[in-house]
Design a protein around this motif. Structure first.
Motif, PDB file in Angstrom:
ATOM      1  N   PHE A 169       0.775  -1.232   0.000  1.00 27.62           N
ATOM      2  CA  PHE A 169       0.000   0.000   0.000  1.00 27.62           C
ATOM      3  C   PHE A 169       0.809   1.286   0.000  1.00 27.62           C
ATOM      4  O   PHE A 169       0.282   2.340  -0.340  1.00 27.62           O
ATOM      5  CB  PHE A 169      -0.957   0.017   1.210  1.00 27.62           C
ATOM      6  CG  PHE A 169      -1.850  -1.180   1.256  1.00 27.62           C
ATOM      7  CD1 PHE A 169      -2.804  -1.381   0.282  1.00 27.62           C
ATOM      8  CD2 PHE A 169      -1.722  -2.110   2.272  1.00 27.62           C
ATOM      9  CE1 PHE A 169      -3.623  -2.492   0.319  1.00 27.62           C
ATOM     10  CE2 PHE A 169      -2.545  -3.213   2.316  1.00 27.62           C
ATOM     11  CZ  PHE A 169      -3.498  -3.412   1.336  1.00 27.62           C
ATOM     12  N   ASP A 170       2.040   1.252   0.401  1.00 23.74           N
ATOM     13  CA  ASP A 170       2.844   2.452   0.530  1.00 23.74           C
ATOM     14  C   ASP A 170       3.183   3.035  -0.844  1.00 23.74           C
ATOM     15  O   ASP A 170       3.129   2.355  -1.859  1.00 23.74           O
ATOM     16  CB  ASP A 170       4.138   2.120   1.284  1.00 23.74           C
ATOM     17  CG  ASP A 170       4.871   3.366   1.711  1.00 23.74           C
ATOM     18  OD1 ASP A 170       4.206   4.318   2.116  1.00 23.74           O
ATOM     19  OD2 ASP A 170       6.117   3.362   1.654  1.00 23.74           O
ATOM     20  N   THR A 171       3.510   4.311  -0.874  1.00 26.72           N
ATOM     21  CA  THR A 171       3.908   4.963  -2.117  1.00 26.72           C
ATOM     22  C   THR A 171       5.151   4.311  -2.690  1.00 26.72           C
ATOM     23  O   THR A 171       5.303   4.206  -3.904  1.00 26.72           O
ATOM     24  CB  THR A 171       4.195   6.454  -1.859  1.00 26.72           C
ATOM     25  OG1 THR A 171       3.048   7.039  -1.264  1.00 26.72           O
ATOM     26  CG2 THR A 171       4.534   7.165  -3.139  1.00 26.72           C
ATOM     27  N   TYR A 172       6.039   3.856  -1.844  1.00 31.82           N
ATOM     28  CA  TYR A 172       7.273   3.210  -2.260  1.00 31.82           C
ATOM     29  C   TYR A 172       7.180   1.703  -2.050  1.00 31.82           C
ATOM     30  O   TYR A 172       8.091   1.076  -1.527  1.00 31.82           O
ATOM     31  CB  TYR A 172       8.463   3.794  -1.487  1.00 31.82           C
ATOM     32  CG  TYR A 172       8.541   5.281  -1.626  1.00 31.82           C
ATOM     33  CD1 TYR A 172       8.948   5.856  -2.820  1.00 31.82           C
ATOM     34  CD2 TYR A 172       8.178   6.119  -0.585  1.00 31.82           C
ATOM     35  CE1 TYR A 172       9.006   7.224  -2.964  1.00 31.82           C
ATOM     36  CE2 TYR A 172       8.238   7.485  -0.719  1.00 31.82           C
ATOM     37  CZ  TYR A 172       8.656   8.034  -1.912  1.00 31.82           C
ATOM     38  OH  TYR A 172       8.706   9.386  -2.058  1.00 31.82           O
ATOM     39  N   ALA A 173       6.080   1.106  -2.447  1.00 29.90           N
ATOM     40  CA  ALA A 173       5.833  -0.317  -2.232  1.00 29.90           C
ATOM     41  C   ALA A 173       6.848  -1.158  -3.006  1.00 29.90           C
ATOM     42  O   ALA A 173       7.366  -0.765  -4.048  1.00 29.90           O
ATOM     43  CB  ALA A 173       4.423  -0.686  -2.665  1.00 29.90           C
ATOM     44  N   TYR A 174       7.111  -2.341  -2.480  1.00 26.16           N
ATOM     45  CA  TYR A 174       8.095  -3.243  -3.069  1.00 26.16           C
ATOM     46  C   TYR A 174       7.738  -3.605  -4.504  1.00 26.16           C
ATOM     47  O   TYR A 174       8.593  -3.595  -5.387  1.00 26.16           O
ATOM     48  CB  TYR A 174       8.209  -4.502  -2.191  1.00 26.16           C
ATOM     49  CG  TYR A 174       9.072  -5.569  -2.806  1.00 26.16           C
ATOM     50  CD1 TYR A 174      10.452  -5.422  -2.837  1.00 26.16           C
ATOM     51  CD2 TYR A 174       8.515  -6.711  -3.355  1.00 26.16           C
ATOM     52  CE1 TYR A 174      11.246  -6.394  -3.404  1.00 26.16           C
ATOM     53  CE2 TYR A 174       9.296  -7.687  -3.914  1.00 26.16           C
ATOM     54  CZ  TYR A 174      10.666  -7.528  -3.942  1.00 26.16           C
ATOM     55  OH  TYR A 174      11.442  -8.490  -4.505  1.00 26.16           O
ATOM     56  N   PHE A 175       6.494  -3.940  -4.745  1.00 24.34           N
ATOM     57  CA  PHE A 175       6.088  -4.373  -6.085  1.00 24.34           C
ATOM     58  C   PHE A 175       6.131  -3.218  -7.082  1.00 24.34           C
ATOM     59  O   PHE A 175       6.443  -3.419  -8.254  1.00 24.34           O
ATOM     60  CB  PHE A 175       4.704  -5.021  -6.028  1.00 24.34           C
ATOM     61  CG  PHE A 175       4.702  -6.291  -5.220  1.00 24.34           C
ATOM     62  CD1 PHE A 175       5.386  -7.406  -5.663  1.00 24.34           C
ATOM     63  CD2 PHE A 175       4.050  -6.348  -4.006  1.00 24.34           C
ATOM     64  CE1 PHE A 175       5.404  -8.572  -4.918  1.00 24.34           C
ATOM     65  CE2 PHE A 175       4.064  -7.508  -3.252  1.00 24.34           C
ATOM     66  CZ  PHE A 175       4.743  -8.623  -3.711  1.00 24.34           C
TER      67      PHE A 175
END
Length: 113
Positions: A36-42
């Protein structure tokens, strides 16, 4: 109600570990960062693939620029300019005939499997 919870904890001992608030907060934080984060892993994986593709394009075009620079340096000589004009633009000297034979169209090759 407390007896039912105690019975579940006895039957499934991992529930005590899973219901720990620190474990729950840590799991929530990890899930937040992955999805969900702006810098998400995917999202980073997709961006990294795009960066690699652009770097490959940059390397290809840098090589093409180097080849063109070499060709431009060769064209400073009069003989090379004449050769280039004859090959690419089919130019000719006076009293000279040019015959263009395109062998690929006249005699197509058959592919044998």
């Amino acid at each position: 109600m407390k007896q039912k919870i105690d019975a579940l904890l006895v039957k499934y001992p991992f529930l005590k570990w899973v219901t720990n608030r620190f474990v729950l907060v840590t799991l929530f934080f990890i899930l937040w960062l992955l999805f969900f984060d702006t810098y998400a892993y995917f999202d980073h994986r997709i961006i990294d693939k795009e960066i690699n593709k652009l770097e490959d394009n940059r390397n290809y075009y840098q090589g093409e620029i180097n080849n063109d620079d070499k060709n431009i340096k060769k064209l400073y000589r009069k003989e090379e300019v004449e050769r280039y004009a004859r090959e690419k633009y089919y130019m000719k000297r006076e009293n000279e005939d040019i015959y263009i034979i395109d062998s690929d169209k006249e005699y197509p090759t058959e592919e044998t499997n």
